[in-house]
Design a protein around this motif. Structure first.
Motif, mmCIF file in Angstrom:
data_model
loop_
_atom_site.group_PDB
_atom_site.id
_atom_site.type_symbol
_atom_site.label_atom_id
_atom_site.label_comp_id
_atom_site.label_asym_id
_atom_site.label_seq_id
_atom_site.Cartn_x
_atom_site.Cartn_y
_atom_site.Cartn_z
ATOM 1 N N ILE A 203 10.473 45.294 37.455
ATOM 2 C CA ILE A 203 10.125 44.167 36.589
ATOM 3 C C ILE A 203 10.248 44.552 35.120
ATOM 4 N N VAL A 327 9.429 37.237 39.251
ATOM 5 C CA VAL A 327 10.300 37.974 40.175
ATOM 6 C C VAL A 327 11.472 37.102 40.621
ATOM 7 N N ILE A 341 10.228 43.567 45.870
ATOM 8 C CA ILE A 341 9.070 43.476 44.991
ATOM 9 C C ILE A 341 7.934 42.717 45.676
#
Length: 609
Positions: A203, A327, A341
Motif C-alpha cells: 500500500i 486497495v 492484501i
C-alpha cells in the motif's frame, strides 16, 4: 477511482490467493498435529513443550493483538485525525520494560500455565475465578470484533461474502488451533505477520508512487493539518495528546502484555526467562515497526484522497472501509494483489483469534476443569482442552453478530482493552506490588474498577465526547474520471465549501463531562480505581502482614529499578516482605530460572527461590 455502483470486485485470482492463505494456515496446523509429540499432552498443546525459539514467539506476540484492528483501524485513524497514534510506539517500549521486569518474573517463578493461578496463590480461589471470568469476557468480545469488522469492511468494498468470510476465519482458525496447539498458533502467526507487513508495504509503495513520492505524501498531509505529533495539552478529555497516548497507552498495553493470558502463555513457551525477554524485545521492535507502517499507510491514503474524501462522496459508509477501498483503487488492475492484501487483513484476524482460543482453552482447563477434577488423567485432560478450544471457536463466531452493533473498530477495541484489561492489570498490581492487600480488598477493587470502566465506557456511547477533526473535502473530485489526488495543493484551502467534521452533541447533562474522558485513559483510570478501593478495603478489614506473604508472589520494585542503592536504603523499601537475604539483587536471580521437567530450578544451585 472506484465508483460505488461499478466498483471492481474480487477476481478469480484474488479468491485463489485468499484461499491459499487459509490453506497454508490450516496446513501448518496439520503439520504440527502429525509431528513431534502430536499434541498428546497439555504441555505441548498449551505451552509448546516450553522450548520455543524467541523469534516465532516474538512474532506471535506482535501478531496476537496488533492485528486486523491495526490493519483497518490505524490507517483510518491517521487518515481522519493525523499520526498522533504513532506515539503509541513510545508506550510499547515502556510496556516491554514493565512486562519483562515487573510481571514476567512472577509468572516464571511460579511456573504457571494460567496466569490466574497467581491470583489463587496470592488471594483466594474466588479471586482466581473472578479474574478468569473477566479475561474471558474481554477475549470473547474482542474476538467477535476481530472476526466481524474486517469481514464487513471487505464485503462492502470488494464484494467478498460477509458471512462466508466470518465462517471461513472462524472454522479455519478453530481447526488449526484445535489440532495443532500452541506450536501451530505460533508458526501461523509468523506466516501471518509476514503477510501483514507485505500488505502494508504494498500500500505504501504503490500509493506513494501514485501521489508522487513520500515527500509529496508528507507535504500534502502537513497542508491538511495531519502532521501534529506533540500536543502536550493536559486536558484528559482531549482524545489524543502526548500524555494520553504515551502514559495512557502504557497502561492499556501493559494490561495486554503484562497480565493477559494470551500473551503470558506465549512467553511462557520459552525455556527460560532470559529467552522470553529476547522474545519480548523482538515483539517490542516489531510492534513499533508495524504501527509506523500502519500510520504511514494512513498518511498515504490521505494524500491520495485529500481533495476527494470517499466518505463525504458516499463511496464508503464507515472509516473501517477506507483501506479496502484504497486497495481496490490501487490494485484493481493487478489481479491477485487485492487478494494478497485482503489476505493480510484476514491473516491478522486469524492470528488474534487463534491466540484467544488457545488461551481460553488454557484458563478454562486450568481454572475450571482441574479445580473440579484435580486428578484427571493427562490424556483425558488434553482431549478436554482441545474440545474447549473448539467450543470457544463456535462462541466467537456467534459473538461476531454482536460486534455488528459496535462503532469505530480501533477505538472500540482499545476501549475494551481499557475497560476490562485495566481492572485486571489493577488486580495483579494489587497483589504483586502491595503486600498489604487482602482477598476482600482484591474483590472490592476489581468490581469497583469494572464498574467505573463500564460506567464511563457505556456512558460515552450515549453521550459521545466532542471530537474536533481536521477538515476533509470533496471540492476536488472530478466526478466521472481522473485521479482525485492530483490537485493543486497550493490553493487547496481557498475553497469556501471545505467541510470540517466536528461531532457536536445535543444538550448534555453535567455527568456527561465524565464520559468525555479520552478512551486512551480508560485503562489507567480503572487501574487507579482498583488500587485505591482495594487498599482502602484491605486496611479497613485487616491488612495482610507483608512478612506472611510468599516473596515469590511479589515484585521488589526497589531491587528491580534501583539495584545500585545501598542495602540499608533498599531494605525498608521492600515493605516488610521477607525476600531471601542471599538474593539481594532479586532481578539478577530471575534470569537464572529455567523450566526443567515442569519445575523452576535455579541453574546455579538448584535451590528454589
Amino acid at each position: 477511482m472506484v465508483d460505488v455502483e461499478n466498483a471492481p470486485r474480487f477476481s478469480i485470482a484474488d479468491y485463489l490467493v485468499f484461499i491459499s492463505m487459509l490453506i497454508v494456515s490450516a496446513g501448518i496446523g496439520v503439520y504440527h498435529a502429525l509431528t513431534g509429540g502430536k499434541q498428546k499432552t497439555t504441555n505441548e498443546f498449551l505451552l509448546a513443550n516450553q522450548n520455543m525459539n524467541p523469534i516465532p514467539v516474538g512474532c506471535s506476540l506482535v501478531a496476537s493483538f496488533i492485528s486486523a484492528i491495526t490493519f483497518l483501524g490505524t490507517p483510518a485513524e491517521n487518515y481522519i485525525y493525523g499520526p498522533m497514534f504513532m506515539l503509541y510506539g513510545f508506550s510499547y517500549v515502556f510496556t516491554g520494560f514493565a512486562t519483562a521486569y515487573m510481571f514476567m518474573p512472577v509468572f516464571y517463578r511460579l511456573n504457571v500455565t494460567s496466569a490466574y493461578e497467581y491470583l489463587e496463590k496470592r488471594f483466594s480461589k474466588t479471586v482466581r475465578l473472578m479474574g478468569m471470568v473477566t479475561f474471558s469476557l474481554q477475549m470473547v468480545i474482542y474476538m467477535g470484533i476481530v472476526i466481524y469488522a474486517p469481514s464487513l469492511a471487505l464485503n462492502a468494498v470488494t464484494g467478498l461474502d460477509l458471512w462466508g468470510a466470518v465462517f471461513a476465519i472462524g472454522i479455519v482458525c478453530t481447526f488449526y488451533t484445535t489440532i495443532g496447539g500452541m506450536k501451530a498458533v505460533l508458526w501461523t502467526d509468523v506466516f501471518q505477520v509476514t503477510v501483514m507487513v507485505i500488505g502494508f508495504l504494498a500500500i505504501i509503495i504503490r500509493g506513494s508512487m501514485d501521489v508522487g513520492g513520500l515527500d509529496r505524501v508528507w507535504n500534502i498531509s502537513a497542508e491538511g493539518g495531519r502532521i501534529q505529533f506533540f500536543d502536550f495539552d493536559p486536558d484528559p478529555t482531549v482524545r489524543h495528546t502526548f500524555w494520553s497516548v504515551v502514559i495512557g497507552g502504557t497502561f492499556t498495553w501493559t494490561a495486554v502484555y503484562g497480565v493477559n493470558q494470551s500473551q503470558v502463555q506465549r512467553y511462557l513457551t520459552c525455556g527460560s526467562q532470559s529467552v522470553a525477554r529476547i522474545a519480548l524485545l523482538i515483539s517490542t521492535i516489531g510492534m513499533v515497526i508495524v504501527v509506523c507502517l500502519a500510520c504511514l499507510s494512513g498518511l498515504v491514503m490521505y494524500a491520495k484522497y485529500a481533495g476527494c474524501d470517499p466518505m463525504l462522496r458516499g463511496d464508503v459508509a464507515k472509516s473501517d472501509q477506507l483501506i479496502p477501498y484504497l486497495v481496490m483503487d490501487l490494485f484493481s488492475d493487478m489481479p491477485g494483489l487485492p487478494g494478497l492484501i485482503t489476505s493480510a487483513v484476514f491473516s491478522a484476524a486469524l492470528s488474534t483469534v487463534s491466540s484467544g482460543l488457545n488461551s481460553l482453552a488454557a484458563v478454562y482447563g486450568e481454572d475450571v476443569v482441574k479445580l473440579i477434577w484435580p486428578n484427571i488423567e493427562e490424556r483425558k485432560y488434553t482431549m478436554i482442552t482441545k474440545a474447549l478450544a473448539g467450543f470457544f471457536g463456535v462462541v466467537c463466531i456467534g459473538m461476531a453478530v454482536v460486534a455488528s452493533f459496535m462503532g469505530d473498530v480501533l477505538q472500540t477495541a482499545l476501549s475494551i482493552f481499557g475497560m476490562i484489561g485495566g481492572p485486571l492489570l489493577g488486580l495483579f498490581s494489587l497483589g504483586i506490588f502491595f503486600p498489604w492487600a487482602n482477598t476482600k480488598g482484591a474483590i472490592s477493587g476489581l468490581l469497583s474498577g469494572l464498574v467505573m470502566a463500564f460506567w464511563i465506557g457505556i456512558g460515552a456511547q450515549f453521550y459521545p465526547p466532542v471530537v474536533n477533526k481536521p477538515p476533509l473535502t470533496i471540492d476536488y473530485c472530478e466526478f466521472g474520471e481522473g485521479n482525485y489526488s492530483m490537485y493543486n495543493s497550493t490553493d487547496m484551502y481557498s475553497t469556501t465549501t471545505m467541510i470540517s467534521i466536528t461531532d457536536m452533541p445535543e444538550e448534555r447533562p453535567a455527568v456527561a463531562k465524565l464520559y468525555s474522558l479520552s478512551y486512551a485513559w480508560y485503562s489507567a483510570v480503572a487501574w487507579l480505581t482498583v488500587l485505591f478501593v482495594g487498599l482502602i478495603v484491605s486496611f479497613a478489614t485487616g491488612p495482610t502482614d507483608p512478612a506472611d506473604v510468599d516473596p515469590k508472589l511479589c515484585c521488589s520494585l526497589v531491587d528491580t529499578m534501583y539495584c545500585c542503592l545501598p542495602e540499608k536504603i533498599k531494605k525498608p523499601l521492600r515493605c516488610g516482605v521477607r525476600y531471601d537475604e542471599q538474593f539481594t539483587h532479586v532481578d539478577d536471580v530471575h534470569d537464572e530460572y529455567k523450566v526443567v521437567g515442569g519445575k523452576n530450578i535455579d541453574s546455579k544451585d538448584e535451590t528454589k527461590f
